[in-house]
Design a protein around this motif. Structure first.
Motif: not given
Length: 178
Positions: A150-169
């Motif tokens: 579960v921690a790995r999945i949540l970490s991957s979701l956080d990484k996706i969120k950060e990637d989305q922010k960078q892509t949007r910027r």
């Protein structure tokens, strides 16, 4: 050779026509580029963010119900887990369909999440089977393994969120330049 008044007027109008055509073509190309840059902001990014948040909350809820089922041994908690499992899988399928449009490495992260989630499901299914059979087992080992997945999945979701922010910027910068 001297051009007649008519020839000079014709050449002048032709020059003006070519200039207006060139400016119009440039404007159309810029509008096309602008449209291409704005579509993700309107269609893809909000949907990707929503899916990521939904996946995050669904997983946390499932994890709570799964943990409650081990403690209380209530069948209702297991049923809630199973119900949320289908919703999670559906949201994950939708996120996978968006793939790279969501963020730079999102497709790979989503595939990793899918694999980790299958591992989590298997661990829960094995534990539920042991619980229903009232077979003694090492709860701590299962708990540690499930928590790690579960921690790995949540970490991957956080990484996706950060990637989305960078892509949007990055897209916003391109949009500002356009």
């Amino acid at each position: 050779m001297r051009l007649s008044l008519f020839s000079r007027l014709t050449l002048g109008y032709l020059a003006i026509f070519l200039l207006v055509t060139a400016v119009s073509a440039y404007a159309v190309l810029q509008l096309y580029r602008f449209d291409k840059l704005t579509k993700p902001f309107v269609n893809i990014y909000p949907q990707g963010s929503e899916l990521e948040e939904d996946l995050y909350e669904l997983l946390r809820s499932q994890h709570r119900f799964e943990q409650n089922s081990v403690i209380t041994k209530k069948e209702a908690d297991i049923e809630q887990f199973l119900s949320l499992r289908e919703t999670f899988k559906d949201q994950l399928r939708r996120a996978l369909a968006l793939g790279e449009a969501v963020g730079a490495g999102a497709a790979q992260d989503l595939k990793r999440i899918e694999g980790d989630y299958l591992s989590y499901e298997k661990l829960v299914a094995d534990e539920v089977q042991l619980l229903r059979a009232k077979t003694p087992y090492r709860q701590n080992d299962y708990k540690e393994n499930k928590d790690a997945v579960v921690a790995r999945i949540l970490s991957s979701l956080d990484k996706i969120k950060e990637d989305q922010k960078q892509t949007r910027r990055a897209k916003a910068r391109q949009l500002a330049e356009a």
